[in-house]
Every structure is written in structure tokens, then in C-alpha cells.
Write a protein that holds these residues in place. Structure first.
Motif, PDB file in Angstrom:
ATOM      1  N   CYS A 177      47.602 125.434  80.098  1.00  0.00           N
ATOM      2  CA  CYS A 177      46.865 124.326  79.460  1.00  0.00           C
ATOM      3  C   CYS A 177      45.804 123.768  80.419  1.00  0.00           C
ATOM      4  O   CYS A 177      46.139 123.254  81.486  1.00  0.00           O
ATOM      5  CB  CYS A 177      47.849 123.224  79.062  1.00  0.00           C
ATOM      6  N   PRO A 178      44.518 123.873  80.056  1.00  0.00           N
ATOM      7  CA  PRO A 178      43.485 123.383  80.979  1.00  0.00           C
ATOM      8  C   PRO A 178      43.567 121.871  81.209  1.00  0.00           C
ATOM      9  O   PRO A 178      43.242 121.394  82.293  1.00  0.00           O
ATOM     10  CB  PRO A 178      42.168 123.755  80.284  1.00  0.00           C
ATOM     11  N   ALA A 179      44.003 121.141  80.204  1.00  0.00           N
ATOM     12  CA  ALA A 179      44.106 119.680  80.364  1.00  0.00           C
ATOM     13  C   ALA A 179      45.273 119.342  81.294  1.00  0.00           C
ATOM     14  O   ALA A 179      45.141 118.540  82.223  1.00  0.00           O
ATOM     15  CB  ALA A 179      44.280 119.022  79.006  1.00  0.00           C
ATOM     16  N   GLY A 195      52.769 117.911  78.602  1.00  0.00           N
ATOM     17  CA  GLY A 195      51.861 118.837  77.951  1.00  0.00           C
ATOM     18  C   GLY A 195      51.866 118.665  76.438  1.00  0.00           C
ATOM     19  O   GLY A 195      52.339 117.654  75.904  1.00  0.00           O
ATOM     20  N   GLY A 196      51.344 119.684  75.745  1.00  0.00           N
ATOM     21  CA  GLY A 196      51.221 119.600  74.292  1.00  0.00           C
ATOM     22  C   GLY A 196      52.570 119.425  73.609  1.00  0.00           C
ATOM     23  O   GLY A 196      52.739 118.551  72.758  1.00  0.00           O
ATOM     24  N   ILE A 197      53.557 120.233  73.994  1.00  0.00           N
ATOM     25  CA  ILE A 197      54.867 120.121  73.341  1.00  0.00           C
ATOM     26  C   ILE A 197      55.525 118.788  73.722  1.00  0.00           C
ATOM     27  O   ILE A 197      56.220 118.166  72.916  1.00  0.00           O
ATOM     28  CB  ILE A 197      55.780 121.337  73.677  1.00  0.00           C
ATOM     29  N   ILE A 217      44.642 113.984  74.786  1.00  0.00           N
ATOM     30  CA  ILE A 217      44.363 114.829  75.953  1.00  0.00           C
ATOM     31  C   ILE A 217      44.146 116.286  75.524  1.00  0.00           C
ATOM     32  O   ILE A 217      43.478 117.049  76.196  1.00  0.00           O
ATOM     33  CB  ILE A 217      45.533 114.736  76.971  1.00  0.00           C
ATOM     34  N   CYS A 218      44.703 116.654  74.377  1.00  0.00           N
ATOM     35  CA  CYS A 218      44.619 118.054  73.928  1.00  0.00           C
ATOM     36  C   CYS A 218      43.205 118.412  73.488  1.00  0.00           C
ATOM     37  O   CYS A 218      42.601 117.727  72.678  1.00  0.00           O
ATOM     38  CB  CYS A 218      45.606 118.283  72.779  1.00  0.00           C
ATOM     39  N   LEU A 219      42.706 119.530  74.030  1.00  0.00           N
ATOM     40  CA  LEU A 219      41.360 120.025  73.700  1.00  0.00           C
ATOM     41  C   LEU A 219      41.337 120.900  72.449  1.00  0.00           C
ATOM     42  O   LEU A 219      40.285 121.355  72.042  1.00  0.00           O
ATOM     43  CB  LEU A 219      40.847 120.895  74.850  1.00  0.00           C
ATOM     44  N   GLN A 220      42.527 121.199  71.920  1.00  0.00           N
ATOM     45  CA  GLN A 220      42.634 122.114  70.780  1.00  0.00           C
ATOM     46  C   GLN A 220      42.122 123.522  71.121  1.00  0.00           C
ATOM     47  O   GLN A 220      41.511 124.184  70.285  1.00  0.00           O
ATOM     48  CB  GLN A 220      41.866 121.553  69.569  1.00  0.00           C
ATOM     49  N   CYS A 221      42.343 123.943  72.367  1.00  0.00           N
ATOM     50  CA  CYS A 221      41.866 125.265  72.765  1.00  0.00           C
ATOM     51  C   CYS A 221      42.803 126.382  72.305  1.00  0.00           C
ATOM     52  O   CYS A 221      42.412 127.545  72.259  1.00  0.00           O
ATOM     53  CB  CYS A 221      41.690 125.324  74.276  1.00  0.00           C
ATOM     54  N   GLY A 222      44.053 126.055  72.001  1.00  0.00           N
ATOM     55  CA  GLY A 222      44.989 127.034  71.460  1.00  0.00           C
ATOM     56  C   GLY A 222      45.613 127.984  72.470  1.00  0.00           C
ATOM     57  O   GLY A 222      46.336 128.896  72.103  1.00  0.00           O
ATOM     58  N   ARG A 223      45.349 127.760  73.759  1.00  0.00           N
ATOM     59  CA  ARG A 223      45.914 128.683  74.768  1.00  0.00           C
ATOM     60  C   ARG A 223      47.437 128.635  74.777  1.00  0.00           C
ATOM     61  O   ARG A 223      48.104 129.637  75.011  1.00  0.00           O
ATOM     62  CB  ARG A 223      45.410 128.296  76.161  1.00  0.00           C
ATOM     63  N   CYS A 224      47.997 127.450  74.546  1.00  0.00           N
ATOM     64  CA  CYS A 224      49.451 127.285  74.586  1.00  0.00           C
ATOM     65  C   CYS A 224      50.127 128.160  73.530  1.00  0.00           C
ATOM     66  O   CYS A 224      51.178 128.749  73.781  1.00  0.00           O
ATOM     67  CB  CYS A 224      49.828 125.823  74.387  1.00  0.00           C
ATOM     68  N   ASN A 225      49.502 128.262  72.355  1.00  0.00           N
ATOM     69  CA  ASN A 225      50.114 129.040  71.265  1.00  0.00           C
ATOM     70  C   ASN A 225      50.254 130.510  71.643  1.00  0.00           C
ATOM     71  O   ASN A 225      51.200 131.179  71.242  1.00  0.00           O
ATOM     72  CB  ASN A 225      49.265 128.956  69.988  1.00  0.00           C
ATOM     73  N   ILE A 234      51.601 124.976  68.720  1.00  0.00           N
ATOM     74  CA  ILE A 234      51.558 123.627  69.308  1.00  0.00           C
ATOM     75  C   ILE A 234      50.285 122.879  68.920  1.00  0.00           C
ATOM     76  O   ILE A 234      50.333 121.710  68.501  1.00  0.00           O
ATOM     77  CB  ILE A 234      51.675 123.724  70.848  1.00  0.00           C
ATOM     78  N   SER A 235      49.139 123.547  69.036  1.00  0.00           N
ATOM     79  CA  SER A 235      47.881 122.845  68.737  1.00  0.00           C
ATOM     80  C   SER A 235      47.825 122.440  67.258  1.00  0.00           C
ATOM     81  O   SER A 235      47.289 121.382  66.929  1.00  0.00           O
ATOM     82  CB  SER A 235      46.673 123.694  69.122  1.00  0.00           C
ATOM     83  N   ASP A 236      48.395 123.249  66.376  1.00  0.00           N
ATOM     84  CA  ASP A 236      48.401 122.879  64.942  1.00  0.00           C
ATOM     85  C   ASP A 236      49.259 121.637  64.723  1.00  0.00           C
ATOM     86  O   ASP A 236      48.922 120.769  63.920  1.00  0.00           O
ATOM     87  CB  ASP A 236      48.971 124.018  64.078  1.00  0.00           C
ATOM     88  N   MET A 237      50.371 121.561  65.447  1.00  0.00           N
ATOM     89  CA  MET A 237      51.236 120.391  65.275  1.00  0.00           C
ATOM     90  C   MET A 237      50.553 119.129  65.812  1.00  0.00           C
ATOM     91  O   MET A 237      50.672 118.054  65.235  1.00  0.00           O
ATOM     92  CB  MET A 237      52.578 120.621  65.977  1.00  0.00           C
ATOM     93  N   ILE A 238      49.805 119.297  66.907  1.00  0.00           N
ATOM     94  CA  ILE A 238      49.079 118.132  67.441  1.00  0.00           C
ATOM     95  C   ILE A 238      48.035 117.670  66.421  1.00  0.00           C
ATOM     96  O   ILE A 238      47.824 116.486  66.193  1.00  0.00           O
ATOM     97  CB  ILE A 238      48.445 118.461  68.809  1.00  0.00           C
ATOM     98  N   MET A 239      47.419 118.628  65.764  1.00  0.00           N
ATOM     99  CA  MET A 239      46.440 118.298  64.725  1.00  0.00           C
ATOM    100  C   MET A 239      47.127 117.546  63.575  1.00  0.00           C
ATOM    101  O   MET A 239      46.586 116.572  63.047  1.00  0.00           O
ATOM    102  CB  MET A 239      45.831 119.599  64.209  1.00  0.00           C
TER     103      MET A 239
HETATM  104  S1  SF4 Z   1      45.643 123.418  72.633  1.00  0.00           S
HETATM  105 FE1  SF4 Z   1      47.437 123.633  73.961  1.00  0.00          FE
HETATM  106  S2  SF4 Z   1      46.639 124.541  75.877  1.00  0.00           S
HETATM  107 FE2  SF4 Z   1      44.866 123.702  74.753  1.00  0.00          FE
HETATM  108  S3  SF4 Z   1      44.621 121.623  75.544  1.00  0.00           S
HETATM  109 FE3  SF4 Z   1      45.910 121.454  73.702  1.00  0.00          FE
HETATM  110  S4  SF4 Z   1      48.023 121.521  74.499  1.00  0.00           S
HETATM  111 FE4  SF4 Z   1      46.657 122.284  76.148  1.00  0.00          FE
END
Ligand code: SF4
Ligand code: SF4
Length: 572
Positions: A177-179, A195-197, A217-225, A234-239
Motif C-alpha cells: 500500500c503506497p499510503a 491499512g485498508g483492511i 487515506i486510501c488512494l483507490q489504487c487497488g494494489r492491496c486486492n 479491499i478498495s471496493d469495500m472502502i468505496m
Molecule cells: S487501494 Fe489498497 S493499496 Fe491502494 S491506497 Fe487503498 S488500501 Fe492502500
């Protein structure tokens, strides 16, 4: 002395130990390990009770497992006469055979080990010798406290979030996660996970207010998935969490801005006014390098492109397209950046498509794709923008829809999800989504790879935009196009698919996170030795080009793949 101290160097550990033991500790790792062992063994042997957490609990046998690398877990479980396990209901699996999967996935994903150094398992209380001379034995006191506190059942009842329970706490999502790499765990302020989770777990198990802040803080970059051992999105759940927050406690300022963007005529009028008013900042240059007063932070470390004097929609009909016997007609979805900023990029897309036998039209009823609204959880405006574009694009008239912005393409693909199946709008949304491609994918699929080019030597590296690589899953096509262009020497940069820190409004709202991510990207670009950075996203173009400009680096150019193709093939 492995993971809990991962963020400390040996000097910091020595200082910490000196404070704690009141004896001078040297920053020599082997000595530090001895200190830790000496101090902690004393605690283990004199403790009345050991408390453990479980990585897995097996319902059929009542066995609880703890996986460690340090061995301290085993000390806790064996030396004190009372052993207490505390774990959440989500740690249960049905059988021993099911537990196997976690033994495999956890160390491989977490620390790249085939297996942890220790796996301790306990099935009830064991017998211990209490007096060596008389060989007196008794059963240890062994307890399990299984947490089902408010929040855990709630997660199970929420279809959008129940996959949180698939998390095995391997930490791989944090590694990428870059953030998180920038802010570290303490910023998440949660005692459950980071982190995201961790954001999701904080929402359900700790505090909705705290989670509402840290989800930003999440950039929605999707790397975690991509790396998740539990297969979580994870990013979908944050959305989804953002949507929930926007519905329950809307942010008035964000809502006001998103309402303005979703009003096509008003938004376009605002951009036209800005293109005139910006003169005092651009001073005739193509970039805005300094903004005054409270806006000054926006140009710290990054310049901005000027808004085009004439938007694409005003001159598109004048672009000459010499296509004899066209194979088909493509509608361009320009998005805000090609329509009002990077109009030359749109010319390149048209020229490229013409060169392989397709005519391009620009339906003028189109508006913002709705990605900013979706990113901020404003489904109401996202749906409104989807409706405008479905009607405005009239996809049924065209063979394909092309977009040179992967975020727009991704958003167009989301349109069917805004409508009830079998409705007229759903069918039209589906047709639009099915015909929508990102430039490099469509150009590649329609036969754009040919060994042509001016042959002039140029060293090109490539930056993968998050939506293109991880949402649209396009990463090979653009490389093939570039590598097959005569004169191009292609080199990969380190971390080519790490986010550039743009993230739409993220770079404006959170410059303290966005700027260091951009700095790292620029460092990787410089180290690649390339003189051109190719990319496929106008947002990344804005971020990286602006970053290089602000640093006075003018020997590295940043170009969209469509521009490189058009230039090297002499099409523009
Ligand atoms: S999408 Fe995942 S890896 Fe990217 S910033 Fe958000 S939590 Fe971090
Ligand atoms: S969300 Fe996925 S990657 Fe992150 S800790 Fe849980 S299982 Fe591991």
C-alpha cells in the motif's frame, strides 16, 4: 524481534532497551537479541498466566493454533500455570483440514516463508508436572474467550462487507500500500489492524467516526486486492464505506462541488471562465507554476497544465479525417481532461484511429464520466452523470467507444450497476459499457501493432496507471505497441505500477501523502535512464509532468502512448 519491531532500526531498538533495562545497550543485533531473551524469559517463568491470540481455531476438535517466528508464543503457552486464549469468532474454521490453508497462506503472504518457525497447537488443557520429586501432576488451567462483541455479527449480516471475515491478517496488503508505506500504522490509530483492511475493521469493531477519517487515506489504487491472501476486494469495500458515509453524513463542501460537476452546462461554463481567468497565473506559459495565498500549497512540488483556450468540443468538427472506406466509426469519450486540457492528445487519438481505418466522432452531449463522484461515495451524482452520458453518447450508433483515460473507461464500465436490470437505461448502459475500450487496448485489438516508426532513437519507460492495470487489466498491449515502434528502446522502471499519487482530487486534498509518492515515482523515472515516460492516463500525465516541471527537469518528457504512436508514425 521480527515483525513487532520491523519499523525500528537497531539504534532505535538499543535506545528503547536502554530506557527499559536502565543498562546501556549497544546497537549490535546479536546483543539485542540476548537482552530481549534475558528480560523476557524472566517474565515468562514468573508469570501466573499466559495470554495468547489465535491465528486459527478448529470447531470440530476445539484446537487453537498460534503461528510465530519468535518462539515467545510457545513460552506463553507452556510456562505459566494458567493459559488464556482470546480470539474473535471469525478465526473459526470447520476442520483441521481447513486450517491447512491458513498455515500455507499466512507465512507465504506475510513474510514470504514457506512456514513459520513455530506452529503451536492446543486442544484443551494439558497435564503438567507440578513437583518433580513426587512427580505430582495436574491439568493446567486453560480458558478460551471467544469474542462476538457488537460489530462482528453486524459484519456477517452485511453482504457488501462480510468478506472482511476472510482476512487472515497476513499483512501483505500493507506491504504494497503506497499510503501505508508513507504514513505507517500509528496514523490509523486503531488497535485492531491498520491499512485498508484496518479501516474496515475499525469501522465495524471500534469507531465509525474514526474509520470515516482514515478511509480518506486510501488512494483507490487497488494494489492491496492483487496480493490479498484471503481474496478480499479491499478498495471496493472502502468505496462502499464512502457511499455509506456520504448517505448518512454528507460532507457539504464535497457535495456542493460534485453537484456543480454533475451539472454539465454549469461545469463547462465554469471551465470556460477559468480558461480566461487563468491568464494572471499562466503568464502565457502552458503550465501554472505558482498560485497565490491559500492556493499556494497546490503548486508545491507540482505545476498544473493550463486549461485549453478552445475546448475540444468546439473544434472537433474541424479535425481533418482522411479515411477512405472506413472499417467503422468510433465515438470518442473525451472526459474532462481531454475536452478542456489535453486537446492535442485527443487529436493524436483521432489520428491513430484514422491510421488503422476508423473514423472518429465526438458526441457533444457527453459530460464528466462521474468518476470523482463515485470515488467520494456520491452515488447520486455518479448515477446522474451516467444518465447524461448514456443519452449523450448514443452508443447504439457506433462500433466502439474509445477513451484515452482509464478512469473514465472504468467508470463507463460501471454504468450498468446504477440501473435495475431489464430497464431501458440498463440496456443502454450495458451497450455503452460493452463498446467502451481504453485507447491502447482498442488500438491493439484493431491491429495497431505494426513495426513502423521514424526510427529516431528514443529510450522510453512506462508508468502503469492504477485503473488501467488493475481495473481494466491492461498492461501488455501498450508495451507491445511501444516496443514495436521503430527507434524505441524500452526499459522498465522500478515499481512501474506503483501509484503516482494523483488519485483525482486526492492530490489536492492530501498533498502531504501525494507529494512523497510522486517524489518516489520521479526518482524511479530518473533511475531508469529514459528520456520519455509513456503512460495512458491524463491524470498521471498531469501529476508526473507537473512534478518534473516543478523540479526543472526538462530532459525527460511525459507522453500518452497515443501521442508517441502518432508522433513516431508521422500522423500528427
Ligand atoms: S487501494 Fe489498497 S493499496 Fe491502494 S491506497 Fe487503498 S488500501 Fe492502500
Ligand atoms: S486483507 Fe488480505 S492481504 Fe490484508 S491482511 Fe487480510 S488477508 Fe492479508
Amino acid at each position: 524481534m521480527v515483525l513487532p519491531a520491523l519499523h525500528l532500526n537497531k539504534e532505535q531498538v538499543a535506545d528503547l532497551f536502554t530506557d527499559y533495562t536502565k543498562v546501556k545497550n549497544n546497537p549490535i543485533i546479536s546483543e539485542e537479541v540476548k537482552t530481549a531473551r534475558r528480560v523476557m524469559r524472566d517474565k515468562f517463568t514468573h508469570a501466573d498466566m499466559g495470554v495468547s491470540g489465535a491465528n486459527v481455531a478448529v470447531a470440530e476438535t476445539g484446537t487453537v493454533f498460534t503461528m510465530t517466528n519468535e518462539g515467545n508464543g510457545r513460552m506463553v503457552g507452556t510456562l505459566p500455570s494458567i493459559h488464556l486464549y482470546v480470539f474473535g469468532i471469525e478465526k473459526f474454521v470447520k476442520s483441521l483440514s481447513d486450517a491447512r490453508y491458513i498455515f500455507k497462506a499466512l507465512p507465504r503472504n506475510g513474510t514470504a516463508q514457506r512456514i513459520t518457525s513455530y506452529i503451536s497447537m492446543y486442544t484443551g488443557a494439558c497435564e503438567v508436572t507440578t513437583d518433580k520429586e513426587t512427580d505430582e501432576k495436574r491439568k493446567k488451567d486453560f480458558y478460551c474467550v471467544i469474542l462476538d462483541d457488537p460489530g462482528r455479527r453486524e459484519i456477517l449480516a452485511e453482504p457488501d462487507f462480510r468478506e472482511i471475515f476472510h482476512c487472515i491478517r497476513c499483512g501483505a496488503c500493507l506491504d504494497v500500500c503506497p499510503a501505508f508505506a508513507l504514513v505507517g500504522g500509528h496514523v490509523y490509530g486503531s488497535n485492531v489492524y491498520t491499512g485498508g483492511i484496518g479501516t474496515m475493521l475499525t469501522h465495524f469493531l471500534v469507531s465509525e467516526e474514526r474509520a470515516a477519517k482514515i478511509q480518506n487515506i486510501c488512494l483507490q489504487c487497488g494494489r492491496c486486492n492483487e496480493v490479498c491472501g484471503g481474496g478480499l476486494h479491499i478498495s471496493d469495500m472502502i468505496m462502499k464505506l464512502r457511499e455509506k458515509n456520504m448517505k448518512e453524513k454528507p460532507d457539504a463542501l464535497k457535495k456542493f462541488a460534485l453537484d456543480a460537476v454533475s451539472d454539465r452546462k454549469l461545469f463547462h461554463s465554469m471551465l470556460r471562465i477559468a480558461s480566461v481567468a487563468q491568464g494572471m497565473f499562466t503568464k502565457g506559459e502552458p503550465m501554472i507554476r505558482h498560485l497565490p495565498m491559500f492556493l499556494s500549497g497546490m503548486t508545491k512540488g507540482r505545476s498544473f497544465p493550463a486549461i485549453a483556450q478552445v475546448p475540444l468540443r468546439d473544434f472537433f468538427h474541424t479535425i481533418k479525417q482522411d479515411v477512405k472506406n472506413p472499417k467503422g466509426t468510433i465515438a470518442i469519450f473525451a472526459g474532462c481532461l481531454l475536452d478542456f486540457v489535453y486537446t492535442d492528445l485527443a487529436r493524436a487519438v483521432v489520428a491513430d484511429m484514422n491510421s488503422i481505418g476508423y473514423k472518429v466522432e465526438m458526441p457533444l452531449g457527453q459530460a464528466c464520466c462521474g468518476c470523482p463522484a463515485t470515488n467520494m461515495g456520491d452515488t447520486e451524482n455518479a448515477k446522474k452523470e451516467a444518465e447524461i452520458n448514456i443519452k449523450g453518447m448514443e452508443a447504439e450508433k457506433y462500433d466502439y467507444i474509445v477513451s484515452a483515460c482509464p478512469s473514465c473507461t472504468h467508470q463507463l464500465h460501471l454504468y450498468p450497476t446504477f440501473f435495475e436490470e431489464e430497464t431501458e437505461m440498463y440496456k443502454r448502459a450495458k451497450e455503452l459499457a460493452d463498446k467502451a475500450y481504453d485507447f491502447c487496448k482498442l488500438f491493439y485489438e484493431l491491429g495497431g501493432v505494426t513495426e513502423t516508426g521514424d526510427g529516431k532513437p528514443v529510450k522510453i519507460t512506462y508508468h502503469d496507471s492504477c485503473h488501467l492495470k488493475r481495473s481494466l487489466r491492461v498492461s501488455k498491449e501498450q508495451r507491445e505497441l511501444l516496443k514495436n515502434t521503430k527507434g524505441v528502446e524500452f526499459v522498465e522502471m522500478n515499481d512501474c505500477d506503483n501509484c503516482c499519487g494523483f488519485g483525482g482530487s486526492y492530490s489536492l486534498l492530501y498533498p502531504e501523502i501525494s507529494a512523497p509518492i510522486l517524489e518516489k515515482k520521479i526518482q524511479n523515472i530518473k533511475e531508469s535512464g529514459a528520456n520519455v515516460v509513456a503512460l495512458d492516463c491524463p491524470g498521471c500525465l498531469m501529476q508526473i509532468k507537473g512534478g518534473l516541471d516543478a523540479r526543472g527537469i526538462d530532459d525527460i518528457k511525459v507522453k500518452h502512448t497515443a501521442e508517441i504512436i502518432a508522433e513516431k508514425r508521422g500522423l500528427i
